[in-house]
Enzyme design. Structure first.
Site: not given
Length: 419
Positions: A278, A359
């Site tokens: 995030e 990611d």
């Protein structure tokens, strides 16, 4: 130059700006996720979990795609026949039949009809979620959430409809220009407002309690150079067993939100991996980029609706004289629905690229590919994901890389880093 000429020029400019923005700000290069690693990851996942996830997704699929088809047919039936215009008139008649009543109440009625027709498919989805144990909400809670969603949509829709048709009346020749600016402004405004005013309607948010995990997360954000207002915990467990986290807001409203289910299900290192993902969104300004592309897209859509909607055959089908009439709102909905379905694969592709970059950021920031891969296993198991979904479905609607892609990316990173 006529207004139509200026509209064509504006549409070309907006389209060019959107293409350049997407080309430059969307990460088209993604981290390596070799197919061999994907297949190896799939073999390493528990077979019963993979089977259950695929069974669950298969159970959801008929209702989900039926809702898309029925929603499209309703939009076309209301927008490409006089039926929608008559509905707008009928709803506005008890309130004097003036343009405000038709624009606001008639417009909301058109949207409500589509929602009600597809409501059985939403109930189908809730029944499947309950049967597989993913929903903890119950039918009473589901109904309350549904009514809340309708209420929020009605408020936002009423403001947008009133503003749009006010502009149309004040500037009948140039409404498309002011409407485009207003649509772009609304997208930006909602990016600030939704996290603060709308999200609390559906969940209660509390600051993550003081402790080693919160200290680590805040220290990681500081180390990453990402200004985060707070790390909040959402009471997601009152409606679902699913685990998740997300970042929302821009500038002073930006915060990282972690589901309470994630804190219960995952060890600290896996929570850290999710939050690092995030933080990648925040560091790369993904919300800002999404807002910018959304604003450009909304502005271009208004101009395109003005140009397409003035095509005489369409107007005859809808039984209206001008796309600017409140009675023509169903026609606009039909056009937007078709465009949304056609562009869905492009939007999904962009989302997958953005998620893959986040990611990669998480792997670099934590330096712990084992925790990242373990988190992907947990996400797939708890959320009943299909770790390697059908290709056609993946290309059309998947907003994230598949589980095996994410696990493969972690393994490729580990090899490169020598871990």
């Amino acid at each position: 130059m006529s207004p139509r000429g200026w509209a064509l020029l504006a549409l070309a400019g907006l389209a060019l700006a959107l293409v350049v923005t997407v080309a430059l700000l969307i990460p088209w290069h993604r981290p390596p996720a070799p197919r061999a690693d994907q297949l190896a990851a799939l073999r390493d996942l528990p077979g019963d979990e993979v089977a259950r996830g695929r069974e669950f997704r298969s159970a959801l699929r008929p209702g989900g795609y039926a809702a898309l088809v029925v929603g499209l047919l309703i939009a076309l039936a209301l927008g490409l026949t006089p039926l929608g215009g008559r509905l707008v008139e009928l709803v506005g008649r008890p309130f004097g039949g003036n343009w405000v009543a038709q624009a606001v109440l008639g417009g909301l009625a058109v949207v409500l009809v589509a929602d009600l027709v597809t409501l059985p498919f939403a109930a189908w989805r809730q029944a499947v979620l309950t049967r597989y144990g993913l929903s903890t909400n119950g039918w009473g809670g589901w109904t309350v959430d549904l009514l809340k969603s309708y209420a929020v949509s009605a408020v936002i829709g009423a403001v947008a409809l009133l503003g749009f048709y006010t502009v149309v009346r004040l500037s009948p020749r140039w409404w498309w220009a002011f409407g485009a600016a207003g649509a772009a402004g609304l997208v930006v405004l909602l990016s600030f407002v939704l996290p603060v005013l709308v999200e609390p309607v559906f969940n209660r948010f509390t600051p993550m309690e003081q402790g080693p995990l919160r200290t680590e997360l805040m220290a990681m954000a500081a180390r990453d150079g990402v200004p985060v207002r707070d790390v909040l915990v959402a009471d997601a467990s009152r409606r679902t067993r699913a685990v998740n986290a997300y970042v929302s807001g821009i500038g002073p409203t930006r915060r990282v939100v972690v589901y309470d289910t994630l804190l219960r299900e995952a060890p600290p290192e896996e929570v850290t991996a999710v939050v690092a993902h995030e933080l990648g969104h925040a560091r790369d300004r993904d919300v800002t980029v999404g807002t910018l592309t959304g604003a450009l897209g909304a502005a271009a859509a208004v101009v395109a609706l003005y140009l397409i909607g003035s095509w005489a055959p369409l107007l005859r089908l809808a039984g209206v004289d001008s796309v600017a009439q409140p009675r023509a709102f169903p026609l606009l909905v039909a056009l937007v629905t078709v465009v949304g379905l056609v562009t869905a694969p492009v939007q999904a592709l962009i989302s997958r690229r953005v998620e893959a970059r986040a990611d990669a950021h998480a792997l670099t920031l934590t330096g712990d590919p084992a925790a990242f891969e373990a988190m992907q296993r947990r996400l797939a198991g708890v959320n009943l994901a299909d770790p390697d979904p059908p290709r056609w479905e993946y290309l059309y609607s998947a907003t994230h890389p598949s589980t095996v892609e994410r696990m493969a990316a972690a393994r490729a990173y580990a090899r490169e880093a020598g871990r």
